[in-house]
Design a protein around this motif. Structure first.
Motif, mmCIF file in Angstrom:
data_model
loop_
_atom_site.group_PDB
_atom_site.id
_atom_site.type_symbol
_atom_site.label_atom_id
_atom_site.label_comp_id
_atom_site.label_asym_id
_atom_site.label_seq_id
_atom_site.Cartn_x
_atom_site.Cartn_y
_atom_site.Cartn_z
ATOM 1 N N LEU A 176 0.961 -1.314 0.268
ATOM 2 C CA LEU A 176 0.037 0.083 -0.061
ATOM 3 C C LEU A 176 0.593 1.312 0.037
ATOM 4 O O LEU A 176 0.267 2.288 -0.673
ATOM 5 C CB LEU A 176 -0.640 0.029 1.374
ATOM 6 C CG LEU A 176 -2.188 -1.041 1.257
ATOM 7 C CD1 LEU A 176 -2.792 -1.558 2.981
ATOM 8 C CD2 LEU A 176 -3.161 -0.930 0.224
ATOM 9 N N ALA B 132 -4.373 3.940 4.316
ATOM 10 C CA ALA B 132 -4.890 2.618 4.803
ATOM 11 C C ALA B 132 -4.885 2.375 6.515
ATOM 12 O O ALA B 132 -4.015 3.070 7.067
ATOM 13 C CB ALA B 132 -4.163 1.424 3.689
ATOM 14 N N PHE C 154 -8.608 1.821 2.001
ATOM 15 C CA PHE C 154 -8.455 0.268 2.733
ATOM 16 C C PHE C 154 -8.824 0.277 3.798
ATOM 17 O O PHE C 154 -7.954 1.226 4.749
ATOM 18 C CB PHE C 154 -6.961 -0.359 1.888
ATOM 19 C CG PHE C 154 -7.171 -2.067 1.838
ATOM 20 C CD1 PHE C 154 -7.828 -2.790 1.142
ATOM 21 C CD2 PHE C 154 -6.072 -2.612 2.800
ATOM 22 C CE1 PHE C 154 -8.212 -4.886 1.793
ATOM 23 C CE2 PHE C 154 -6.153 -3.980 2.879
ATOM 24 C CZ PHE C 154 -7.169 -5.041 2.722
#
Length: 385
Positions: A65, A149, A191
C-alpha cells in the motif's frame, strides 16, 4: 547441500521488509494480497489462529500500500500491479497494548503521537483518542492527496486477556470510542484490514463498523495464511531432503511425517485445501526434527478462560457438530467452547453440509499438546470423576 548453501528461515521474524532485504525464504502470497486490495471489499476482517502469519501478511500489505515496489521484485504481484501508488498507512498492533484500559490508552497515545509527527497534525490539549485518529486520517489525506489505509493487527489481544476480569468492559469502551471513527471517515479511507483470533461482536469493529466484511471463510482467501502442500514442494524441497537425511527417512516418509504433525487445517467449506501451521512447519524444517512448536510458544494459555472442564470434555471435541451461523458469525463469548477452539486453532473444519460443520482436531501436534495439558488436571481428579 553444502553448509554454505543452507538457506535462511524467517523463524520468529514478522517483518516482510526484513525477510525480503535479508534474503530469508518467503512463500509468495502477493497475488492474493493484490487481489484482496484491488478486487476485494474496502473493510475486511480476517480471523486465523495465533502464529499463522497474520503479522507478516499485515506487513506485506503495508509495504504494498505504501508503494514500496523494490521489495516485491521477483514476486507474483509484479505481473499484476502497474501503478504502485503510495498511500498513507496507519498501522496499529494491539498485541502491544496490554490488557488494562490504561495500557491500551497508553499504547494508542504513543502510536497516534508518532503519526501526528509524521503527518504534521495540529495537536490540541485534552483531545480524545477518537478525535486524534480522525485528525490523523484527515490530515494524511490532505497532505498526500491519497486516501488512507488503516491496518489493525491482533485487534482482540487485549480483549482476550481481559476477559472475565474487572477491566474488560472498560477495554471494550475504548474500542467503541476509537474504532467507530473508521466508519465516519469513509470518504478519506482507501482500505481497512483488521486481523484477530477471536471475535468480540459487542465492540465497534462489528457493531458500529457494521460494514466490516468477514473474509475468514471466503474461498479465495483460504490460503492467505499458512502453507499448502504445493507451496512446500515449490519452496522447501532442499530442506525436506536435509530433514530426510537427518532422520534416515525417504522423501515421502518425511513429507508424511510433516503432514501428520502440522497439516490438516481447513478454513473454507468450498475450498478444503489442506493447510500447514507455518510456525511449526518452518521451525521443524529449520531444526530438522518433529517437535510441538506451536503449544510451546504459549498457544494453550487462554483455553481455561473460554472452556470450562476442558480436561473431561476433550473427547467431545474429536468430532463435534456446530451450526454454520454459530461458526461464521457468533461472538466467542456466547458461541460455546467449540467456537473458541476453532478460532484459536485447536479445532478445524473436517466436513460440512447445508446445516453446519463437523469440527475435529487438525493434527498430531495439536492433539499431543491438548493431551499434555489435560493430563495434570485428570490425575488430580477423584476416581469417581
Amino acid at each position: 547441500m553444502a553448509n554454505s548453501d543452507i538457506r535462511k528461515f524467517p523463524v520468529g521474524i514478522q517483518s516482510f521488509t526484513e525477510i525480503r532485504e535479508q534474503g530469508y525464504l518467503y512463500v509468495d502470497k502477493t497475488d492474493i494480497v493484490w487481489n484482496l486490495v484491488k478486487n476485494g471489499k474496502k473493510y475486511n476482517y480476517l480471523s486465523r489462529p495465533r502464529r499463522f502469519g497474520k503479522s507478516v501478511l499485515v506487513d506485506t500489505l503495508q509495504a504494498y500500500l505504501e508503494g514500496r515496489r523494490q521489495l516485491f521484485e521477483g514476486l507474483r504481484i509484479m505481473q499484476m500491479e502497474r501503478e504502485w501508488t503510495s498511500h498513507p498507512v496507519v498501522r496499529l498492533d494491539m498485541s502491544s497494548a496490554g490488557a488494562e484500559p490504561e495500557s491500551i490508552r497508553a499504547y494508542l497515545d504513543d502510536a497516534f503521537h508518532q503519526y501526528e509527527k509524521k503527518y504534521n497534525v495540529e495537536v490540541r490539549q485534552l483531545t480524545s483518542l477518537a478525535v486524534r485518529l480522525k485528525n490523523i486520517i484527515a490530515t494524511a489525506y490532505e497532505n498526500t492527496g491519497q486516501r488512507v489505509a488503516v491496518l489493525v493487527d491482533e485487534y482482540d489481544s487485549p480483549l482476550q486477556h481481559s476477559w472475565h476480569s474487572p477491566h474488560h468492559e472498560a477495554c471494550t469502551n475504548i474500542y467503541r470510542e476509537v474504532f467507530a471513527v473508521l466508519k465516519m471517515m469513509d470518504a478519506q479511507l482507501y482500505f481497512v484490514f483488521i486481523t484477530g483470533i477471536t471475535k468480540f461482536t459487542q465492540i465497534s469493529l462489528f457493531s458500529v463498523l457494521n460494514n466490516l466484511s468477514n473474509i475468514s471463510f471466503d474461498q479465495q482467501y483460504a490460503t492467505i495464511c499458512g502453507i499448502t502442500d504445493k507451496e512446500i514442494k515449490e519452496n522447501f524441497m532442499p530442506e525436506i531432503e536435509l530433514m530426510a537425511e537427518t532422520g534416515n527417512w525417504t522423501i515421502d516418509e518425511t513429507m508424511d511425517k510433516l503432514k501428520g504433525y502440522y497439516d490438516g487445517y481447513h478454513f473454507c467449506a468450498e475450498n478444503m485445501v489442506d493447510i500447514y501451521n507455518p510456525f511449526s512447519l518452518i521451525n521443524a524444517l529449520c531444526d530438522r526434527r518433529l517437535r510441538n512448536y506451536w503449544a510451546a510458544s504459549g498457544a494453550t494459555s487462554l483455553i481455561s478462560k473460554f472452556v470450562d472442564d476442558f480436561e473431561i470434555r476433550l473427547a467431545d471435541f474429536e468430532k463435534c457438530e456446530i451450526m454454520r451461523n454459530t461458526l461464521e458469525t457468533s461472538d466467542v463469548t456466547g458461541g460455546g467452547p467449540e467456537l473458541f477452539l476453532y478460532q484459536s486453532g485447536y479445532l478445524t473444519i473436517k466436513s460440512c453440509d447445508e446445516f453446519g460443520y463437523i469440527l475435529g482436531i487438525p493434527n498430531t501436534e495439536v492433539r499431543q499438546a491438548l493431551n499434555e495439558m489435560v493430563l495434570p488436571a485428570l490425575t488430580m481428579r477423584k476416581e469417581g470423576d
